[in-house]
Design a protein around this motif. Sequence first.
Motif, PDB file in Angstrom:
ATOM      1  N   ARG A   1       0.877  53.337  17.373  1.00  0.00           N
ATOM      2  CA  ARG A   1       2.235  53.041  16.877  1.00  0.00           C
ATOM      3  C   ARG A   1       1.965  52.680  15.256  1.00  0.00           C
ATOM      4  O   ARG A   1       2.987  52.484  14.683  1.00  0.00           O
TER       5      ARG A   1
ATOM      6  N   ASN B   1       0.557  55.958  26.571  1.00  0.00           N
ATOM      7  CA  ASN B   1       1.949  55.840  26.709  1.00  0.00           C
ATOM      8  C   ASN B   1       2.555  55.089  28.232  1.00  0.00           C
ATOM      9  O   ASN B   1       3.172  55.825  28.526  1.00  0.00           O
TER      10      ASN B   1
ATOM     11  N   SER C   1       1.364  50.826  25.013  1.00  0.00           N
ATOM     12  CA  SER C   1       0.899  52.045  24.253  1.00  0.00           C
ATOM     13  C   SER C   1       0.166  51.648  22.971  1.00  0.00           C
ATOM     14  O   SER C   1      -0.215  50.285  22.766  1.00  0.00           O
TER      15      SER C   1
ATOM     16  N   ILE D   1      10.590  57.207  24.093  1.00  0.00           N
ATOM     17  CA  ILE D   1       9.503  57.019  23.853  1.00  0.00           C
ATOM     18  C   ILE D   1       9.172  58.276  22.910  1.00  0.00           C
ATOM     19  O   ILE D   1       9.306  59.327  23.528  1.00  0.00           O
TER      20      ILE D   1
ATOM     21  N   SER E   1       4.084  48.449  19.710  1.00  0.00           N
ATOM     22  CA  SER E   1       3.223  49.197  20.513  1.00  0.00           C
ATOM     23  C   SER E   1       3.426  48.649  22.000  1.00  0.00           C
ATOM     24  O   SER E   1       3.191  49.530  22.962  1.00  0.00           O
TER      25      SER E   1
ATOM     26  N   PHE F   1      15.794  54.117  27.074  1.00  0.00           N
ATOM     27  CA  PHE F   1      14.508  53.773  26.702  1.00  0.00           C
ATOM     28  C   PHE F   1      13.816  55.277  26.073  1.00  0.00           C
ATOM     29  O   PHE F   1      13.895  56.208  26.749  1.00  0.00           O
TER      30      PHE F   1
ATOM     31  N   ILE G   1       6.552  48.714  27.989  1.00  0.00           N
ATOM     32  CA  ILE G   1       5.806  49.872  27.290  1.00  0.00           C
ATOM     33  C   ILE G   1       4.349  49.342  26.854  1.00  0.00           C
ATOM     34  O   ILE G   1       4.532  48.501  26.280  1.00  0.00           O
TER      35      ILE G   1
ATOM     36  N   PHE H   1       4.595  53.644  30.702  1.00  0.00           N
ATOM     37  CA  PHE H   1       5.872  53.054  30.808  1.00  0.00           C
ATOM     38  C   PHE H   1       5.965  52.596  32.107  1.00  0.00           C
ATOM     39  O   PHE H   1       5.706  53.452  33.451  1.00  0.00           O
TER      40      PHE H   1
ATOM     41  N   THR I   1       5.816  60.178  21.776  1.00  0.00           N
ATOM     42  CA  THR I   1       4.390  59.966  21.661  1.00  0.00           C
ATOM     43  C   THR I   1       3.963  60.649  20.251  1.00  0.00           C
ATOM     44  O   THR I   1       4.226  61.560  19.645  1.00  0.00           O
TER      45      THR I   1
ATOM     46  N   HIS J   1       6.458  56.319  18.477  1.00  0.00           N
ATOM     47  CA  HIS J   1       7.648  55.382  18.028  1.00  0.00           C
ATOM     48  C   HIS J   1       8.422  54.891  19.436  1.00  0.00           C
ATOM     49  O   HIS J   1       8.634  55.826  20.317  1.00  0.00           O
ATOM     50  N   ASN J   2       8.572  53.641  19.730  1.00  0.00           N
ATOM     51  CA  ASN J   2       9.293  52.900  20.980  1.00  0.00           C
ATOM     52  C   ASN J   2      10.648  52.299  20.527  1.00  0.00           C
ATOM     53  O   ASN J   2      10.481  51.515  19.532  1.00  0.00           O
ATOM     54  N   TYR J   3      11.668  52.657  21.220  1.00  0.00           N
ATOM     55  CA  TYR J   3      12.793  51.851  20.967  1.00  0.00           C
ATOM     56  C   TYR J   3      13.942  52.191  21.990  1.00  0.00           C
ATOM     57  O   TYR J   3      13.598  52.827  23.098  1.00  0.00           O
TER      58      TYR J   3
END
Length: 651
Positions: free
Chosen positions: A590, A496, A587, A636, A622, A634, A585, A498, A638, A607-609
């Motif tokens: 995902r 992950n 990663s 994250i 991802s 941001f 990001i 970042f 995991t 999930h990333n958003y």
Amino acid sequence: SINSPSCGTGILPVQPNLPTMDVPDESIIASSCGTGILPVQPISTVQMYVAGEWRETPVYQRDNLRSHDCISGPALIVEATGTNVIEPGWEGEITEKNDLILNRRCTQIDADNIRVNSRSSATSSAIAPDPVLLEIFNNLFRAIAEQMGITLQNTSSSVNIKERLDFSCAIFDRNGQLVANAPHIPVHLGSMSESISALISAKNATIKPGDVYVSNNPYNGGTHLPDITVITPVFTTKSSENEPFVVRTSVLLFYVASRGHHADIGGITPGSMPPNSTKVTEEGVLLDNFQLISEGKFQEAELLELLTSGNFPVRNPAQNIADLQAQIAANKRGAEELLKMVEHYGLETVQAYMGFVQDNAEESVRRVIDVLQDGEFTYPMDSGGQIKVAITIDKSARSAKIDFTGTSPQQTNNFNAPAAVCKAAVLYVFRTLVDDDIPLNAGCLKPLEIINPEGCMLNPRYPAAVVAGNVETSQNITDALYCALGVMAASQGTMNNFTFGNQRYQYYETICGGSGAGASFDGTDAVQTHMTNSRLTDPEVLEWRFPVLLESFAIRANSGGNGYHRGGNGVVRRMRFLEAMTAGILSGRRVVSPCGLSGGEAGKVGHNYVARVGGKVEELGSTASVEMQPGDVFVIETPGGGGYGFPSARG
């Protein structure tokens, strides 16, 4: 020697005056302290095992000793609250304040005897390993690497190294083979020996005392460009018949190395972890055995020229130099401690036990292989590639073949893992299967044959991009190996990664998640898994050094896979930006879930958003790079780890 006393008056030394005592005449002559007016007498003698033999040893009563009395070893001084042992080569003097001071005897005759005994002991101990000495050297070698790490942490500049501890330190024998390491970052440690080997191949004939080299080349033992390795060859600094070891001047004995993840090494995004790089030149400045110090002189001007050249130069060269100097200091500490060890035990003994600790590690891995079974596994990745591995156990040879044939070809993205990273993952997995308390070293690899076809994503050709191969693909390799062996379900399978920054700030972190369950244990919540072992920056330090706020950091409930033993849960991390910056990001997992094993359920994907100020939610894949505005958050989430065994069997 009597003309150059180290304590007392040196007129007439105090002696026990025991004709039956087994002490060489020269030690009587060589005493260098005491008035000698009325020699103090021992109260008795005892048999004591010292210097490799039983000796008749005088015993003195502490209350009978007066100022300037001097007792030559071997001897015992007893008092109401304890006993002092004076070994051969030492003497104890009573001061005017009635303190007992122990001094190493300063005479040439005695020193020669001690050094001869030291060399004799080294020769005999090199014939076969002594179990006690083996344990001592296991811990001594590791302790040196740990001291290097403490020095690096204390003297570094960047948050990455000082706070997150994203670094590794290790010592190597004269052939560049890993001897021992501190418990730092596995992906660093298993690959650093390849960097030493590359240096030896390129520069061996020209390496001189006082030289230090730096490299981050993924095609010469590196991992990815932000991981910069500083290598210091360790030479003898003494050469005399009167020294504890006798060797030619400037003989190269060992190597010490430190690898640190620098906050920025250039590239197309701040932090040098670009999510969308397609070739290694977009990921930063490549250093290939650059001579950082030449015979003691720091090559700062030449280094700056290199760091600030090319299409994507570094953004904060002053911080790079500060961290490199910290790595130099760490290596210097390691070199000094190794030379102290040589002075104490003798060169032959130290070099012999460097071999013995590797032999012991080899045998430990062979014992593990004795109980393993053949297996194979294929793990798909979010990036589109797959890791395929087949493990074949040869019981008669007590060896294993790890074959990655069938793994995807070299990718056009940056998920290619350098060959050294693949080797590091294999080394890590088989070392973790060993219950014995041994240092991870090159001996663990001797029973293992690794087949890694050239041109696949685990052995790419230049100029393939590799930044995610080190941090993401390495995690998939370990999961594939554990699943092939049936040992453990998949972990979160990602680091992950970042990053955020601009021309002023650059920051990088890896974020914890859930670990996989096994046949006898549940997974662990919120833990760094497998190939990473860094910690997260303390919120106070993070918010002090960078214009961000850590809104929340919490366990992601029910994200671990169910099973007879449950997978560990991931986490949710929310970061609010106070200034405009670029965030990235990098990663995995995902799309593809962390798999369960033996009927266990898979862990939840990550999930990333981005939650924008106006309320809009921007979904990310991802890998992504986004421009953050003040007030944007941001987020994250995991992955969890996979479960092990059928859930219904839990009852």
